[in-house]
Design an enzyme around this catalytic site. Structure first.
Site, PDB file in Angstrom:
ATOM      1  N   GLY A  29       0.839  -1.202   0.000  1.00  8.91           N
ATOM      2  CA  GLY A  29       0.000   0.000   0.000  1.00  8.91           C
ATOM      3  C   GLY A  29       0.871   1.248   0.000  1.00  8.91           C
ATOM      4  O   GLY A  29       2.104   1.166   0.047  1.00  8.91           O
ATOM      5  N   ASP A  83       3.089  -2.874   8.250  1.00 13.18           N
ATOM      6  CA  ASP A  83       2.081  -2.836   7.190  1.00 13.18           C
ATOM      7  C   ASP A  83       1.085  -1.712   7.481  1.00 13.18           C
ATOM      8  O   ASP A  83       0.990  -1.240   8.621  1.00 13.18           O
ATOM      9  CB  ASP A  83       1.361  -4.201   7.124  1.00 13.18           C
ATOM     10  CG  ASP A  83       0.688  -4.458   5.778  1.00 13.18           C
ATOM     11  OD1 ASP A  83       0.620  -3.526   4.950  1.00 13.18           O
ATOM     12  OD2 ASP A  83       0.233  -5.599   5.561  1.00 13.18           O
ATOM     13  N   ALA A  85      -3.106  -0.151   6.947  1.00 16.48           N
ATOM     14  CA  ALA A  85      -4.462  -0.665   7.173  1.00 16.48           C
ATOM     15  C   ALA A  85      -5.456   0.320   6.568  1.00 16.48           C
ATOM     16  O   ALA A  85      -5.154   1.498   6.385  1.00 16.48           O
ATOM     17  CB  ALA A  85      -4.734  -0.840   8.663  1.00 16.48           C
ATOM     18  N   ASP A  86      -6.638  -0.190   6.277  1.00 15.98           N
ATOM     19  CA  ASP A  86      -7.708   0.671   5.759  1.00 15.98           C
ATOM     20  C   ASP A  86      -8.559   1.239   6.886  1.00 15.98           C
ATOM     21  O   ASP A  86      -9.079   2.345   6.773  1.00 15.98           O
ATOM     22  CB  ASP A  86      -8.581  -0.123   4.783  1.00 15.98           C
ATOM     23  CG  ASP A  86      -7.760  -0.594   3.594  1.00 15.98           C
ATOM     24  OD1 ASP A  86      -7.217   0.256   2.882  1.00 15.98           O
ATOM     25  OD2 ASP A  86      -7.618  -1.821   3.417  1.00 15.98           O
ATOM     26  N   GLY A  98      -7.541  -3.102   0.945  1.00 18.42           N
ATOM     27  CA  GLY A  98      -7.840  -2.067  -0.043  1.00 18.42           C
ATOM     28  C   GLY A  98      -6.897  -2.148  -1.238  1.00 18.42           C
ATOM     29  O   GLY A  98      -7.290  -1.871  -2.370  1.00 18.42           O
ATOM     30  N   GLY A  99      -5.674  -2.570  -0.974  1.00 19.29           N
ATOM     31  CA  GLY A  99      -4.694  -2.723  -2.061  1.00 19.29           C
ATOM     32  C   GLY A  99      -4.710  -4.118  -2.665  1.00 19.29           C
ATOM     33  O   GLY A  99      -3.902  -4.426  -3.550  1.00 19.29           O
ATOM     34  N   GLU A 105      -0.905 -10.701   3.156  1.00 18.91           N
ATOM     35  CA  GLU A 105      -0.691  -9.866   4.349  1.00 18.91           C
ATOM     36  C   GLU A 105      -1.092 -10.620   5.619  1.00 18.91           C
ATOM     37  O   GLU A 105      -0.398 -10.555   6.633  1.00 18.91           O
ATOM     38  CB  GLU A 105      -1.498  -8.567   4.241  1.00 18.91           C
ATOM     39  CG  GLU A 105      -0.939  -7.604   3.208  1.00 18.91           C
ATOM     40  CD  GLU A 105      -1.818  -6.398   2.954  1.00 18.91           C
ATOM     41  OE1 GLU A 105      -1.276  -5.375   2.553  1.00 18.91           O
ATOM     42  OE2 GLU A 105      -3.041  -6.481   3.139  1.00 18.91           O
TER      43      GLU A 105
HETATM   44  C1  5RP Z   1      -3.310  -3.607   1.036  1.00 14.72           C
HETATM   45  C2  5RP Z   1      -3.641  -3.082   2.379  1.00 14.72           C
HETATM   46  C3  5RP Z   1      -3.105  -1.735   2.731  1.00 14.72           C
HETATM   47  O1  5RP Z   1      -2.327  -1.841   3.870  1.00 14.72           O
HETATM   48  C4  5RP Z   1      -4.267  -0.825   2.970  1.00 14.72           C
HETATM   49  O2  5RP Z   1      -5.080  -0.828   1.814  1.00 14.72           O
HETATM   50  C5  5RP Z   1      -3.805   0.603   3.270  1.00 14.72           C
HETATM   51  O3  5RP Z   1      -3.274   1.162   2.131  1.00 14.72           O
HETATM   52  P1  5RP Z   1      -2.706   2.640   2.090  1.00 14.72           P
HETATM   53  O4  5RP Z   1      -1.503   2.669   2.962  1.00 14.72           O
HETATM   54  O5  5RP Z   1      -2.392   2.868   0.631  1.00 14.72           O
HETATM   55  O6  5RP Z   1      -3.782   3.579   2.579  1.00 14.72           O
HETATM   56  O7  5RP Z   1      -4.300  -3.689   3.185  1.00 14.72           O
HETATM   57  O8  5RP Z   1      -3.963  -4.823   0.793  1.00 14.72           O
END
Ligand code: 5RP
Length: 228
Positions: A29, A83, A85-86, A98-99, A105
């Site tokens: 992400g 990592d 998170a959304d 979201g990614g 993950e």
């Molecule tokens: C990818 C994820 C990401 O960690 C999540 O979507 C957050 O993304 P970003 O840092 O771009 O806001 O879970 O699968």
């Protein structure tokens, strides 16, 4: 402070969890991309580590920066994973995916002694569910699973790429984005989704985050899970 600067600040704050010689889980992400960039600088300055990326995209970024890459076969135990998170609730339960990398993950998080989640302030919510919950499904089952999740009260859509074709995960599956609104019982929903044949994994991460680092303006708020 702009959102992207907050993401960078949270990523920078996570570096103190990384020690020489460790196996490091590398998230996916835009926030994790900042972490990978900073990790690359540490490696360039002599830090030794082996990285386990959670997606092909993160692997490419990390490799291009000279970060040594390993597989879970070589290193099934990870010291620390960083990592994004959304969404994050007060119990450090997460929505992720979201990614599109939620499956790898979650596997990487499950193999990690410590999971450090880095976010900007917009990701903190009192109750999970504002962000549509990603559910990874095998293609053969997607219509059946979609109906079952709709029957739980969600509005469900198949994730598509810009060209209209279904989004494909690194494991060649599809993703259903499921809008539940506020999720009253997170554990119960997680169980129900896991029990559906054809669901490969869902984006509810419960009891996995050890530490949350949230950038709120120029301040970094650190929260620790009570059970870790
Ligand atoms: C990818 C994820 C990401 O960690 C999540 O979507 C957050 O993304 P970003 O840092 O771009 O806001 O879970 O699968």
């Amino acid at each position: 402070m702009a959102n992207d600067q907050e993401k960078e600040a949270a990523a920078r704050a996570s570096l103190r969890f990384i020690k020489d010689g460790q196996v490091v889980g590398i998230g996916t992400g835009t926030t994790a991309a900042h972490f990978i960039q900073l990790l690359g600088e540490l490696v360039k300055n002599g830090l030794r580590l082996r990285g386990i990326p959670t997606s092909d995209h993160s692997r490419q970024q990390a490799a291009a920066l000279g970060i040594p890459i390993a597989t879970l076969d070589e290193c099934p135990q990870i010291d620390v994973t960083v990592d994004g998170a959304d969404e994050v609730d007060p119990e450090l339960r997460l929505i992720k995916g979201g990614g599109g990398a939620l499956l790898r993950e979650k596997i990487v998080a499950s193999a990690s002694k410590q999971v450090v989640i880095i976010t900007d302030a917009t990701k903190r919510v009192p109750v999970l569910g504002r962000f549509p919950l990603p559910v990874e499904v095998i293609k053969f089952a997607q219509a059946v699973v979609l109906r079952k999740i709709e029957a739980l009260g969600a509005s469900v859509s198949l994730r598509r790429q810009a060209d209209g074709k279904p989004f494909l995960t690194d494991e060649n599956n599809h993703i259903l984005d499921c809008s539940f609104g506020q999720i009253a019982d997170v554990e119960k929903l997680a169980r129900r989704l896991s029990d559906m044949p054809g669901v490969v994994e869902h984006g509810l991460f419960i009891g996995m985050a050890s530490v949350l680092l949230v950038a709120n303006g120029s301040e970094i708020v650190e929260l620790r899970a009570s059970n870790k």
